[in-house]
Design an enzyme around this catalytic site. Structure first.
Site, PDB file in Angstrom:
ATOM      1  CG  ASP A 179       2.450   0.336  -2.367  1.00  0.00           C
ATOM      2  OD1 ASP A 179       1.756  -0.140  -1.800  1.00  0.00           O
ATOM      3  OD2 ASP A 179       2.557   0.788  -3.574  1.00  0.00           O
ATOM      4  CD  GLU A 212       2.034  -3.925  -0.733  1.00  0.00           C
ATOM      5  OE1 GLU A 212       0.861  -4.105  -0.903  1.00  0.00           O
ATOM      6  OE2 GLU A 212       2.430  -3.003  -1.441  1.00  0.00           O
TER       7      GLU A 212
END
Length: 609
Positions: free
Chosen positions: A213, A282
């Site tokens: 993330d 990401e």
């Protein structure tokens, strides 16, 4: 343009390079114990559904212990399961059951920040030896009136200053997201080692890798200099107020990604039975930066799959065919040779496909996703065409950015509408839970729009999606050459071709008007096209000839797609092999006849004395 994914003879070498990754948002997938919150046992109960659909890999949004300020992205213990979701034994059962069904489990890993309830942060606040610099701390500065101020103008992604004063330590700490999510200091070798240990812990539990993330937020400039103004906003607390040249996409990020790639490769080498352990990253970043995540200029590899958000960030219901073609081609242009492309059509942070593009575009967008080369990423519910629940009130809203925006503006930024419970059936709470109240309200349209109804229907988005996954098993989609062209402003076409296999053509109308499509310039024999997949509103059925009315033109409804086989003169590999065998057998017979003929007419007349 041509795909550079592989040669025409080499198939993909590992499980992930052509997989469909199915993102599960655990809190909204399936509740097994009636508390209104999805959990691991709920996921386990639905793994057969994923297997039946054809899914072979899934990544779970965070399931680690958390105060749930940002619903799992604020982790207080990286080695424990959130109690609302279950136990470690539940997780082990999940991995075992998934493995039995041929499904890989990938975990959402959040290294940029922890929860402020993590023991690391508590120790850092107290300046315990070894933890003093685990996070980013600063004294701040005094303004003209002698009042204490943050050290610079950096903003939180979720609005407001990125700095929070800690009374106990008497310093500011950095948080690029909520104030309950302090940023870890990756310039500290002890932090890097701690995160390496966490990754190894879960690899040993049997996971196939990690989705990392907010990876491009990992490092900040040590100078703590003010960021330059962007000119996009006049609000100094808005994330758009500055250009984030000191808090995003720093060169050190790539070094860390490459470090983790080496860790994963080393683990795979020691434990080859499970196949490659992979990393998906990401980062909402530029194409050059994302291409370097794949592999830098020196050939050092990083992320297996730097997420490609072009279909989320760069196109929408107003885009025309040229926009779609451009966003496909530019990814393939920048992607280094020898890597797998990836295409993310939706996720938990953005409006759903049916909401962004329109409900009648669902099949076309899934056709696009599934016939492009490389990896496809589906957010749970997109196979049904689930829509955002826009009726969530301010009182029901729980998303941190939305709460920060206030009652007047919360709907502009809230991610809650795309995170509502999965719609399994028309039963109470869409079959998601028996609770009196679910953590987010179920979309009221679940009575008509749900999995069970679509499984029973003659035509449905789910049945189209399932057929598309089956189609992806074909060699022409696994390793075929690729081209894409706009046929007009409204229509574009994709062609996948492979020697010895029939060509596959995907045609998509992205306009709100019916389109007459002439394919003469795109393929050799448009009169020999047979329908492979058609959408729920199509008048065509699989097996129909596209020119069933004798016309060379194809009629596409608004926002519709269709996939066609080109029945050309090229024989399949199997047929070619059969013909070769027949020819070989025929030659043997000819030779035998020749020998027999010679024996009868010549050899019998030879005098051997």
């Amino acid at each position: 343009m041509s795909s550079l994914l592989s040669t025409e003879t080499d198939d993909f070498i590992d499980w992930w390079q052509h997989a469909v990754f199915y993102q599960i948002y655990p809190r909204s997938f399936k509740d097994s114990n009636g508390d209104g919150i999805g959990d691991l046992q709920g996921i386990i109960s639905k793994l057969p559904y994923l297997a039946e659909t054809g899914i072979t890999a899934t990544w779970l949004s965070p399931i680690f212990q958390s105060p749930m300020v940002d619903f799992g992205y604020d982790i207080s213990d990286y080695r424990s399961i959130q109690s609302e979701y279950g136990s470690m034994s539940d997780f082990e059962q999940l991995v075992h059951t998934a493995t039995t069904l041929g499904i890989k489990i990938v975990l959402d890993f959040v290294p940029n920040h922890s929860s402020d309830q993590h023991e690391w942060f508590k120790k850092s606040v107290a300046k315990e030896p070894g933890y003093e610099d685990f996070y980013i701390w600063s004294d701040g500065k005094l303004d003209e009136d002698g009042k204490r101020q943050p050290p610079n103008n950096w903003q939180s992604v979720f609005y407001g200053s990125a700095w929070e004063w800690n009374e106990e330590r008497e310093q500011y700490y950095l948080h690029q997201f909520t104030k309950e999510q302090p940023d870890l200091n990756f310039r500290n070798a002890a932090v890097v080692q701690a995160m390496d240990d966490v990754m190894l812990y879960w690899l040993q539990k049997g996971v196939a890798g990690f989705r990392i993330d907010a990876v491009n937020h990992l490092f900040e400039s040590e100078t703590l200099a003010d960021e330059p103004l962007s000119g996009k906003s006049t609000d100094p607390l808005s994330y758009d107020y500055t250009r984030h040249i000191y808090t995003k996409d720093l060169p050190e990020v790539l070094d860390m990604v490459q470090h983790w790639r080496q860790l994963l490769d080393d683990y795979t080498a020691k434990h080859p039975a499970g196949g490659a352990r992979i990393m998906m990253t990401e980062a909402y970043a530029g194409l050059r930066e994302l291409a370097d995540y794949y592999e830098d200029a020196n050939g050092v590899r990083g992320s297996h799959l730097p997420f490609n958000f072009n279909f989320i960030s760069n196109v929408n219901g107003e885009s025309d065919a040229r926009d779609f073609v451009y966003n496909v081609e530019k990814w393939l242009v920048y992607m280094p040779r020898g890597h797998a492309a990836n295409w993310v059509m939706g996720n938990h942070d953005n409006p759903r496909v049916a909401t962004r593009f329109g409900a009648d575009s669902v099949d076309a967008m899934n056709m696009l996703l599934m016939t492009l080369p490389g990896v496809a990423v589906t957010y749970n519910g997109e196979e049904l065409g689930m829509e955002d629940n826009k009726e969530i009130s301010w009182e029901e809203t729980v998303d941190p950015p939305a709460r920060n925006a206030g009652e007047l503006d919360f709907q502009k930024v809230s991610r809650d509408p795309a995170r509502t419970p999965f719609q399994w059936s028309s039963a109470r709470n869409a079959g998601f839970s028996d609770a009196a109240r679910t953590w987010l309200p179920v979309n009221p349209n679940y009575v008509q729009l749900n999995l069970k109804s679509q499984q029973l229907a003659k035509k449905s988005h789910y049945k189209v999606y399932k057929l598309l996954i089956e189609l992806r098993k074909l060699p022409v989609l696994r390793r075929g050459r690729f081209s894409i062209e706009p046929l007009s402003r409204a229509v574009f076409a994709i062609k996948r071709s492979l020697k010895d296999y029939n060509t596959l053509v995907t045609i998509i109308n992205v306009s709100d008007k019916e389109q007459i499509v002439n394919l003469t310039d795109f393929i050799n024999r448009p009169q020999q096209l047979i329908v492979a997949v058609a959408g729920v509103d199509s008048t065509y059925e699989p097996g129909d000839y596209s020119n069933r009315n004798g016309s060379q033109q194809l009629l596409l409804p608004p926002n519709a797609g269709i996939i066609l086989w080109e029945q050309d003169a090229i024989m399949s590999a199997q047929r070619r092999q059969l013909v070769k065998q027949l020819i070989k057998s025929f030659n043997v017979v000819l030779v035998a006849l020749l020998i027999y003929n010679l024996w009868r007419h010549k050899w019998t007349k030879v005098n051997f004395n």
